[in-house]
Design a protein around this motif. Structure first.
Motif, mmCIF file in Angstrom:
data_model
loop_
_atom_site.group_PDB
_atom_site.id
_atom_site.type_symbol
_atom_site.label_atom_id
_atom_site.label_comp_id
_atom_site.label_asym_id
_atom_site.label_seq_id
_atom_site.Cartn_x
_atom_site.Cartn_y
_atom_site.Cartn_z
ATOM 1 N N UNK A 98 59.331 61.501 42.326
ATOM 2 C CA UNK A 98 58.555 60.626 41.442
ATOM 3 C C UNK A 98 57.072 60.984 41.435
ATOM 4 N N UNK A 99 56.617 61.734 42.448
ATOM 5 C CA UNK A 99 55.214 62.099 42.522
ATOM 6 C C UNK A 99 54.369 60.969 43.067
ATOM 7 N N UNK A 100 53.052 61.047 42.898
ATOM 8 C CA UNK A 100 52.161 59.976 43.388
ATOM 9 C C UNK A 100 52.485 58.646 42.711
ATOM 10 N N UNK A 105 50.097 52.125 38.134
ATOM 11 C CA UNK A 105 50.645 53.262 37.400
ATOM 12 C C UNK A 105 52.142 53.057 37.181
ATOM 13 N N UNK A 106 52.673 53.697 36.152
ATOM 14 C CA UNK A 106 54.090 53.532 35.806
ATOM 15 C C UNK A 106 54.996 53.923 36.970
ATOM 16 N N UNK A 107 54.646 54.989 37.685
ATOM 17 C CA UNK A 107 55.507 55.452 38.778
ATOM 18 C C UNK A 107 55.676 54.386 39.842
ATOM 19 N N UNK A 108 54.630 53.591 40.077
ATOM 20 C CA UNK A 108 54.702 52.569 41.117
ATOM 21 C C UNK A 108 55.182 51.222 40.582
ATOM 22 N N UNK A 185 45.791 57.918 45.495
ATOM 23 C CA UNK A 185 45.736 58.781 44.314
ATOM 24 C C UNK A 185 45.937 60.250 44.682
ATOM 25 N N UNK A 186 46.856 60.902 44.003
ATOM 26 C CA UNK A 186 47.115 62.319 44.238
ATOM 27 C C UNK A 186 48.060 62.610 45.383
ATOM 28 N N UNK A 187 48.294 61.641 46.263
ATOM 29 C CA UNK A 187 49.178 61.852 47.411
ATOM 30 C C UNK A 187 50.619 61.568 47.019
ATOM 31 N N UNK A 333 51.841 65.952 51.460
ATOM 32 C CA UNK A 333 52.752 65.036 52.159
ATOM 33 C C UNK A 333 54.054 64.955 51.364
ATOM 34 N N UNK A 334 54.908 65.961 51.553
ATOM 35 C CA UNK A 334 56.106 66.121 50.746
ATOM 36 C C UNK A 334 57.392 66.017 51.564
#
Length: 884
Positions: A98-100, A105-108, A185-187, A333-334
């Protein structure tokens, strides 16, 4: 009269023996004792030191990284009821894709919550419905609270909350498990905190498919705004319908990429939780030392545990994974950095802990079991020890006084056997006591001096990518300082009256007394971590008792065998403990700010670890000939390591793995005067530097011409004219790099003055505003001279304690799904009725932190010039200064 067997203990009757005969016997015993005090060859001394180093690498290092084998889905039938790491690993991969996931934001706000609800329904379909009930609630919550000189206001942040209950339970006391779904942000946040999210999902599944019921319902809180100042946890504990029933919390965090999770906060004042941890957890990793370091503010982080503790108040346990903290809050952090075995480790522990606490009788009335703090620690991850703080005080004082007592008995024994006057031995002991004090000071002073030299030469953090360099630059100097005074004294000032073996014992006694006094003082000062001193003293005390009860105390250096053997356990434990703490602290030096010298903290930890783990062992080099050569070897080792640090190996940063952090914003600024006219508009890059090296390493690839320190240029401008984002306390050390073309914002941040109402014959005035923009907004309020801010729309605490919270007052506004405009007001009192003059200044910032927010081409080109070893958490931002 002479005794025929010189190797046995003299048993002399008083009958028929003159004082002259006794003097003869004592003289012969003294001569015999001195003959037996032959030092071993010097090369055994080198082997002695290498043996302890080998023990550290053979036992401490492997056990520090030991993890159980991850259980596969195919093995679940063979091991029912156990945590299945492979299933959690699959879920972790799905979240990683899903990324950051930034709040708002929509992802969260959509993607991760759809994922959670879908997984929860899968669990419901597998649940033993005859035994359990499962309720799901999605909370959208708004509120505000004070934290770190900042008013945090939130709207529409989300929580997914699951309550699992046994149908035969009537308990109204709930166990709360918490983790968070959002990221910086970005993580990408695989370790912080998707790791714990998937662990909680698998724990929920295992609890719901089990044939065993439990006494107390379990609430699983997947909160959606932790990284934005712990907002969602505050919304849950202060407003949710189940919050009042939550009596205990297990908070699950991440400060790295997997590994073992450390228990670093407990209670407070609920030591019964430690009993459940001890009885249930399979792979313990915990220490009071970590708790006291964290609560002292030495760690630049915070967790939801604070919110549950302060606003519940709910006692509990705070656990976090800490391996590879270098990738914490970065895009590195993957999923690929987290092993299945680490998921198994945490899953085993949290599942067992959940089962234990949700069946605890103490949960019915937790306040009845509030009985003070506890001292707790694991031993090499093999088992766990805890006891009440009051017990710790008794242990510390008993063994400290016992250590002093055994020293006195030893000196008396020396006097009786060697026939030397007590005053002679007391004088010698006094000298060695002073030398021990000097040794302590040098053991701390030499590493600290090294840290000062490295900082002066702009070589701080040389260990950042190669932690083994600490051996040469801090640990060797500490050991040198520890043994140098006593070694020089024993070497340069021979003593004919007292044999060398006795003098070496006296040197160790001096160390014991100093450590005992320190232990007593720290215990009185209520430092629970004083147990570290107590452990070292305890084993020395036990070894000396064995020596005194046998003949070894007076037989040359044979006593040293017992001392060395007795120090194996404390050496293993204390080196393990400090290795773990230093491994956690090193990555944090890369984000601890510009002002403190991080090498000083690391040097102090290395010195403390060296003194405690090797304090009774290092002086034993004097049992070998030429001990000065061994010290010379340590000096040579230190010199070699220092030379290595001056090479490229000592450069702190490495791309992807050990990065330099350079948080930045691409800022568009507008300054409006009292008449509403725009007096200035400009753009630039706001750089928030996070470690001691400041911007110097960036010059390798970046054009930083015209870079300015904000404290040198901002003057009286409100908040230095920058949209600082919770970094405001360090704004003077921020950097501003002007750019000539304006920053293009994804969409505008709009402040509207809706109404201005004059009250009380012109002395009071109320301003109504409406604000819209990105999910993260900031307000900075500064009344003019002679004006007082009386009321506003937000929590009144900041205004009620005006002496504590000085202008400019800071308000951070965050929204989740509710992006509607925000209405608010300020009511001010003016000392006169002249409202034609400025009343207050208002700064407005907008932060477009979403990864989908557009960055203009110039910003993208600028970010590309960052060195490959640097990482920037960045976003576009706006700042407007208004005068009303």
């Amino acid at each position: 009269m002479r005794h025929k067997d010189k190797n046995s203990v003299l048993m002399i009757s008083n009958e028929g023996v003159t004082e002259e005969d006794m003097d003869t016997v004592r003289a012969e015993m003294s001569i015999e004792s001195k003959r037996s005090c032959k030092q071993l060859p010097w090369f055994f001394g080198a082997g002695f030191l290498m043996a302890w180093l080998a023990l550290f690498y053979a036992i401490v290092i492997p056990l520090s990284h030991s993890l159980p084998n991850g259980l596969k889905i195919a093995q679940e039938i063979e091991k029912p009821g156990e945590f299945v790491a492979e299933r959690a690993e699959i879920l972790l991969f799905e979240i990683d894709r899903m990324g950051p996931r930034v709040t708002g934001d929509v992802a969260n706000e959509v993607v991760i919550y759809d994922f959670l609800l879908n997984e929860i329904e899968k669990i419901r379909s597998q649940m033993v419905t005859d035994l359990f009930e499962l309720e799901v609630d999605v909370q959208h919550v708004s509120g505000s609270y004070m934290r770190d000189q900042l008013m945090n206001v939130y709207r529409g942040v989300q929580n997914v909350i699951v309550k699992l209950s046994a149908k035969n339970s009537n308990s109204t006391s709930y166990l709360l498990l918490n983790s968070h779904t959002d990221t910086k942000p970005g993580a990408w946040g695989a370790g912080d905190d998707a790791f714990m999210v998937v662990v909680m999902l698998e724990v929920l599944r295992q609890m719901s498919i089990s044939e065993k019921t439990f006494l107390h319902p379990i609430v699983f809180l997947f909160n959606g705004a932790e990284e934005q100042s712990l907002l969602a946890a505050h919304g849950f504990i202060t407003q949710h319908k189940w919050a009042a029933n939550c009596k205990t919390v297990i908070n699950l965090e991440g400060a790295g990429a997997g590994g073992r999770e450390i228990l670093f906060q407990s209670g407070p004042n609920h030591p019964w939780l430690m009993r459940h941890y001890r009885n249930s957890v399979k792979h313990p990793f915990a220490t009071t030392l970590a708790e006291e370091i964290f609560q002292a503010g030495l760690i630049p982080s915070d967790t939801d545990f604070r919110i549950f503790r302060d606003y519940g108040p709910v006692p509990g346990l705070d656990l976090a994974t800490v391996k590879n903290g270098f990738v914490y809050h970065t895009k590195f952090d993957r999923w690929g950095l987290i092993s299945r075995d680490s998921l198994q480790n945490s899953g085993d522990n949290i599942l067992a802990l959940t089962r234990s606490i949700c069946n605890a009788e103490e949960m019915y009335d937790t306040e009845a079991y509030s009985q003070g703090h506890s001292v707790f620690f694991d031993f090499l991850g093999l088992f766990f020890i805890y006891y009440y703080e009051s017990t710790g005080v008794a242990l510390n004082m008993s063994f400290s006084l016992g250590g002093i007592l055994v020293v006195c008995v030893s000196l008396w024994r020396m006097s009786r056997v060697s026939c030397e006057r007590v005053s002679t031995l007391a004088c010698e002991f006094g000298i060695f006591l002073l030398l021990a004090v000097l040794g302590f000071l040098l053991a701390f002073g030499f590493p600290l001096l090294m840290s000062v030299f490295y900082d002066a030469g702009d070589r701080t953090m040389t260990y950042f990518s190669n932690s083994w360099l600490l051996i040469g630059i801090f640990i060797c100097p500490s050991l040198i300082g520890l043994v140098l005074p006593s070694t020089l004294y024993l070497t340069l000032r021979p003593q004919e009256k007292i044999c060398h073996a006795y003098r070496l014992q006296i040197a160790q006694h001096g160390h014991c007394v100093i450590l005992s006094v320190i232990c007593i003082i720290l215990t009185i000062a209520s430092f629970r971590s004083t147990y570290l001193c107590m452990i070292s003293i305890f084993f020395y005390f036990g070894s000396q008792v064995i020596n005194l009860l046998s003949t070894l105390h007076d037989r040359g250096y044979l006593w040293a065998l017992i001392i060395g053997a007795g120090q194996i356990m404390p050496f293993l434990y204390l080196s393990y403990r400090f290795y773990g703490i230093i491994s956690i602290v090193i990555p944090m030096t890369g984000r601890n700010g510009l002002s403190p010298n991080p090498d000083m903290l690391v040097a102090l930890l290395c010195a403390l670890g060296s003194i405690l783990s090797f304090g009774f062992l290092a002086p034993l080099i004097n049992a070998f000939r030429r001990p000065n050569c061994l010290i010379g070897g340590l000096v040579l080792t230190m010199f070699i390591f220092c030379m290595i640090t001056l090479s490229h190996i000592g450069f702190p940063y490495r791309s992807k793995t050990n990065v330099m952090r350079v948080d930045s914003m691409q800022v568009n600024r507008r300054f409006y005067d009292f008449d509403g006219n725009l007096s200035l508009e400009d753009s630039g890059y706001y750089l928030h530097l996070l470690d001691r090296h400041k911007e110097q390493p960036l010059h390798q690839t970046m054009n930083l011409t015209n870079l300015q320190r904000m404290g040198d240029t901002c003057g009286d401008e409100l908040m230095c004219g920058i949209p600082c984002y919770r970094w405001c306390a360090s704004r003077n050390e921020a950097r501003w790099l002007p750019r000539w073309e304006p920053v293009e914002l994804p969409y505008p941040t709009v402040l509207k003055l809706i109404n201005k109402t004059v009250l009380d014959n012109g002395y009071r005035v109320r301003y109504f505003f409406q604000l819209s923009g990105p999910p993260n907004l900031g307000l900075f309020v500064k009344p003019k001279l002679g004006v007082k801010l009386l009321k506003w729309s937000f929590d009144q605490k900041m205004l009620d304690y005006a002496g504590t919270y000085k202008p400019p007052l800071q308000i951070l506004i965050t929204y989740g799904k509710d992006s509607s405009p925000i209405d608010f007001y300020f009511e001010l009192l003016k000392s006169d009725d002249n409202l034609d003059m400025p009343v207050f200044e208002l700064g407005v910032s907008g932060h477009y932190a979403s990864p989908t927010a557009r960055r203009d081409n110039s910003s993208l080109e600028f970010l590309k010039t960052l060195p490959d070893f640097a990482y920037s958490m960045e976003w576009p931002s706006s700042y407007e200064r208004h005068i009303f």
